[in-house]
Design a protein around this motif. Structure first.
Motif: not given
Length: 173
Positions: A20-24
């Motif tokens: 999630v953090m990587a995508y954001e």
């Protein structure tokens, strides 16, 4: 405390913290997580410096596609274009959080303080086709990975969080 989430707005089933953090950060090019972590006590100074470099490069648009001025630009290019690399990077960030807090964050959820804040923070007009909205209620976490105020908080968890109840609202748009 509790927080609310509408899967239609926040992305159904997305819970893996590093993913999630990587995508954001590297796909949506949103630096809110980086900004928050840099100002927090969740990570060490070395990681803060690294996040600051990436945030600066992203905000200034200094990425060069035909060649790289620095190793950081080359890594940023790789993170933007390779999911495995960007997830591995945030696994390192989460490892730094574990070292600082003793909490092994593996999962995360974007949560708002109320169902209305969920509606307000997202373009509810895009969801006009829905007859009603369903908001799941979750316990918040002591580990906050990003805080956008009324637009929500990214809470980090060691164990997969489960909704304690659901609230439905009719769509009056």
């Amino acid at each position: 405390m509790t927080g609310y989430r509408c899967e239609e707005f926040f992305g159904e089933g997305r819970r893996d913290a590093a993913s999630v953090m990587a995508y954001e950060t590297f796909v949506l090019e949103n630096t809110d997580i980086l900004d928050y972590l840099i100002k927090s006590d969740l990570i060490g100074e070395t990681m803060k410096e690294l996040l600051f470099v990436y945030k600066t490069l992203m905000k200034e648009g200094m990425l060069i596609h035909t060649g790289f001025d620095t190793d950081y630009e080359e890594m940023l290019y790789r993170y933007r274009n390779n999911e495995k690399d960007r997830v591995e990077f945030f696994e390192e960030v989460l490892d730094d959080i574990r070292k600082a807090t003793g909490v092994n964050v593996r999962f995360c959820l974007w949560l708002c303080d109320s169902p209305q804040e969920c509606l307000d923070s997202h373009n509810a007009d895009q969801a006009k086709h829905l007859k009603e909205f369903e908001f799941d209620m979750y316990d918040t976490s002591d580990i906050v990975l990003a805080d956008l105020g009324k637009k929500g908080k990214l809470c980090g968890y060691e164990k997969l969080p489960e909704a304690s109840c659901s609230v439905q609202m009719e769509n009056n748009l």
